[in-house]
Design a protein around this motif. Sequence first.
Motif, PDB file in Angstrom:
ATOM      1  N   LYS A  49       2.824   6.579 -10.546  1.00 13.87           N
ATOM      2  CA  LYS A  49       4.392   6.451 -11.145  1.00 13.87           C
ATOM      3  C   LYS A  49       5.608   7.053 -10.782  1.00 13.87           C
ATOM      4  CE  LYS A  49       5.610   8.509 -15.500  1.00 13.87           C
ATOM      5  NZ  LYS A  49       6.128   9.229 -16.593  1.00 13.87           N
ATOM      6  N   ASN A  50       6.065   7.047  -9.826  1.00 14.25           N
ATOM      7  CA  ASN A  50       7.115   8.090  -9.034  1.00 14.25           C
ATOM      8  C   ASN A  50       7.123   7.582  -8.308  1.00 14.25           C
ATOM      9  OD1 ASN A  50       7.546   8.703 -11.770  1.00 14.25           O
ATOM     10  ND2 ASN A  50       7.155  10.137 -11.500  1.00 14.25           N
ATOM     11  N   TYR A  51       5.660   7.574  -7.248  1.00 11.60           N
ATOM     12  CA  TYR A  51       5.811   7.066  -5.538  1.00 11.60           C
ATOM     13  C   TYR A  51       4.661   5.999  -5.350  1.00 11.60           C
ATOM     14  CZ  TYR A  51       2.879  10.169  -5.310  1.00 11.60           C
ATOM     15  OH  TYR A  51       1.128  11.659  -5.376  1.00 11.60           O
ATOM     16  N   GLY A  52       4.797   5.796  -4.048  1.00 12.37           N
ATOM     17  CA  GLY A  52       3.422   5.085  -3.347  1.00 12.37           C
ATOM     18  C   GLY A  52       3.852   4.895  -2.001  1.00 12.37           C
ATOM     19  N   TYR A  53       2.811   4.237  -1.788  1.00 13.49           N
ATOM     20  CA  TYR A  53       2.255   3.887  -0.114  1.00 13.49           C
ATOM     21  C   TYR A  53       1.874   2.646   0.195  1.00 13.49           C
ATOM     22  CZ  TYR A  53       0.977   9.361  -0.578  1.00 13.49           C
ATOM     23  OH  TYR A  53       1.096   9.981  -1.450  1.00 13.49           O
ATOM     24  N   ALA A  54       3.317   2.006   1.200  1.00 15.63           N
ATOM     25  CA  ALA A  54       2.639   0.722   1.933  1.00 15.63           C
ATOM     26  C   ALA A  54       2.989   0.653   3.100  1.00 15.63           C
ATOM     27  CB  ALA A  54       4.306   0.587   1.748  1.00 15.63           C
ATOM     28  N   ARG A  55       2.065  -0.491   3.222  1.00 17.47           N
ATOM     29  CA  ARG A  55       2.101  -1.097   5.080  1.00 17.47           C
ATOM     30  C   ARG A  55       2.787  -1.276   5.382  1.00 17.47           C
ATOM     31  NH1 ARG A  55      -2.482  -3.081   3.853  1.00 17.47           N
ATOM     32  NH2 ARG A  55      -3.796  -1.883   4.221  1.00 17.47           N
ATOM     33  N   LEU A  56       3.326  -1.029   6.394  1.00 16.19           N
ATOM     34  CA  LEU A  56       4.930  -1.596   7.005  1.00 16.19           C
ATOM     35  C   LEU A  56       4.042  -3.319   7.812  1.00 16.19           C
ATOM     36  CD1 LEU A  56       6.946  -1.799   8.871  1.00 16.19           C
ATOM     37  CD2 LEU A  56       6.593  -0.830  11.124  1.00 16.19           C
ATOM     38  N   MET A  57       5.206  -4.063   7.328  1.00 20.23           N
ATOM     39  CA  MET A  57       4.738  -5.540   7.653  1.00 20.23           C
ATOM     40  C   MET A  57       5.754  -6.347   8.902  1.00 20.23           C
ATOM     41  SD  MET A  57       1.935  -5.802   6.086  1.00 20.23           S
ATOM     42  CE  MET A  57       1.825  -7.265   5.412  1.00 20.23           C
ATOM     43  N   ASN A  58       6.670  -5.776   8.779  1.00 24.14           N
ATOM     44  CA  ASN A  58       7.746  -6.466   8.766  1.00 24.14           C
ATOM     45  C   ASN A  58       9.225  -5.527   9.356  1.00 24.14           C
ATOM     46  OD1 ASN A  58       9.034  -8.365  11.276  1.00 24.14           O
ATOM     47  ND2 ASN A  58       9.887  -9.278   9.451  1.00 24.14           N
ATOM     48  N   ILE A  59       9.195  -5.449  10.944  1.00 21.97           N
ATOM     49  CA  ILE A  59      10.990  -4.810  10.782  1.00 21.97           C
ATOM     50  C   ILE A  59      11.820  -5.945  10.388  1.00 21.97           C
ATOM     51  CG2 ILE A  59      11.707  -2.950  12.310  1.00 21.97           C
ATOM     52  CD1 ILE A  59       9.473  -2.038  13.099  1.00 21.97           C
ATOM     53  N   VAL A  60      12.836  -5.348   9.685  1.00 23.45           N
ATOM     54  CA  VAL A  60      13.871  -6.698   8.905  1.00 23.45           C
ATOM     55  C   VAL A  60      14.829  -5.779  10.176  1.00 23.45           C
ATOM     56  CG1 VAL A  60      15.632  -7.455   7.782  1.00 23.45           C
ATOM     57  CG2 VAL A  60      13.328  -6.590   7.282  1.00 23.45           C
ATOM     58  N   THR A  61      15.784  -4.953   9.641  1.00 18.54           N
ATOM     59  CA  THR A  61      16.147  -4.674  11.133  1.00 18.54           C
ATOM     60  C   THR A  61      15.853  -2.929  11.400  1.00 18.54           C
ATOM     61  OG1 THR A  61      17.747  -5.183   9.841  1.00 18.54           O
ATOM     62  CG2 THR A  61      19.071  -3.882  11.325  1.00 18.54           C
ATOM     63  N   PRO A  62      15.989  -2.969  12.991  1.00 14.91           N
ATOM     64  CA  PRO A  62      15.347  -1.889  13.664  1.00 14.91           C
ATOM     65  C   PRO A  62      16.254  -1.408  13.967  1.00 14.91           C
ATOM     66  CG  PRO A  62      15.648  -3.871  15.356  1.00 14.91           C
ATOM     67  CD  PRO A  62      15.744  -4.064  13.936  1.00 14.91           C
ATOM     68  N   SER A  63      15.867   0.258  13.492  1.00 13.14           N
ATOM     69  CA  SER A  63      16.906   1.365  13.907  1.00 13.14           C
ATOM     70  C   SER A  63      16.846   1.137  15.539  1.00 13.14           C
ATOM     71  CB  SER A  63      16.187   2.484  13.024  1.00 13.14           C
ATOM     72  OG  SER A  63      16.952   3.545  13.580  1.00 13.14           O
TER      73      SER A  63
END
Length: 465
Positions: A49-63
């Motif tokens: 409902k308030n949060y979720g889990y996601a898989r990293l697909m692509n780094i748009v801008t790296p830290s």
Amino acid sequence: MQKNDLVTVAIEDIGVGGEGIGKVDGYTLFIKDAIIGDVVEAKIVKAKKNYGYARLMNIVTPSENRVEKPVCPMARRCGGCQIQEMKYGAQLAFKEGKVRGNLERIGEVPTELLDKVMQPIVGMEEPFHYRNKAQFPIGTDKEGHIITGFYAGRTHSIIPNTDCALGVAVNQKILEIILHFMENNHISAYDEEKHKGLVRHVLIRYGFKTDEIMVCLVINGEKLPHAEKLVDKLCKISGMTSITISVNKAKTNVIMGNEIKLLWGQTYITDYIGNVKYQISPLSFYQVNPVQTEKLYGLALDYADLNGNETVWDLYCGIGTISLFLAQNAKQVYGVEIVPQAIDDARNNAKINDITNAEFYVGKAEEVLPEYYREYQESHGGETAHADVIVVDPPRKGCEESLLQTIVDMQPEKVVYVSCDSATLASDVKFLRESGYELKKITPVDQFPNTVHVEVVCCLHRVNS
């Protein structure tokens, strides 16, 4: 947000399991392998409902703190190093901020007090190859080949890898000898689901000061066929001191069995922390990063500020590592630990170091100390049992309130708290601050570089003592 949605997320924090944390329209997402400062594209795999889990697909801008090439090529797949992709300086800043944040939020410690008493985190010059202990599961791949390595995060699926970046170099040689021995002599690997097969795990310990090596094979049986062939290979490795088997025939996730059988050498190795010598068996608890442990215990000893006349209690003492450090400068030390084997080790370690002013008790700290306090009062006409310094090094759950209350009742001048979880430390610090104690010094210590874990040692003084 729904499962399979593709979103772009800026990562602002890191969770307890090492996942990057970011928000999309106020909805919180946990994304493995993303670090603070990354902007990533991620696919939602589980939506609550308030949060979720996601898989990293692509780094748009790296830290700016992202490492271009992690030291270990298995870093993303393996569950051991959660934040190896982050530059070490940024790891230290994150951990220091985590400790401070927990103390402010959970412990309700004023920011101005923390500014005064909190010291910079103690990091490592070389944040790799620091572990003196490693446990490798043995299994088979889809082709039936025997493999060893580490479990993938949150699974019991083995990622083949004999060269862990956190372990010592000799581990690889030892593991390759064992794998070849098993293949050549048709020794089966254990299958968790079927509860069949012989070799379950390999435990390797290494003495950083002594260069002594221990190898222990955990087996689902009473004996290891053709063991003499394996011993012949392993004992040629420089520093090999102990080769044993641990019998574990139970259908369990617990790695070690209770029975240790000697194959060659002796059943223990020795190592030092500072100038204190320890004998370490396959079942001994012993800090896995000796370089940082020496710094950690040095801080605990410094914070205790002993002059030789003090009575000290060391709760959750393990094999007496901190107790024996303290005993060198105290009048009397009492150690308490729930594991009988650890207390046997502690007494033996006191003996081999000629330390006579340390006594050890088996039991739960939250039962032993209150019971001692009550019995002392009864036998001394109501007089209160006293300790000058009480040291606690509890498990992740922290101290039970009954134990904290007994500590307060005994009115030690100082409480030295060594913590492996800054959230429970903060909760216990709140109790102690509300009960007549105040924080005087606190230092985070990076005991486990490239992971999210951080140790902390702090000292609280009794107010108006």
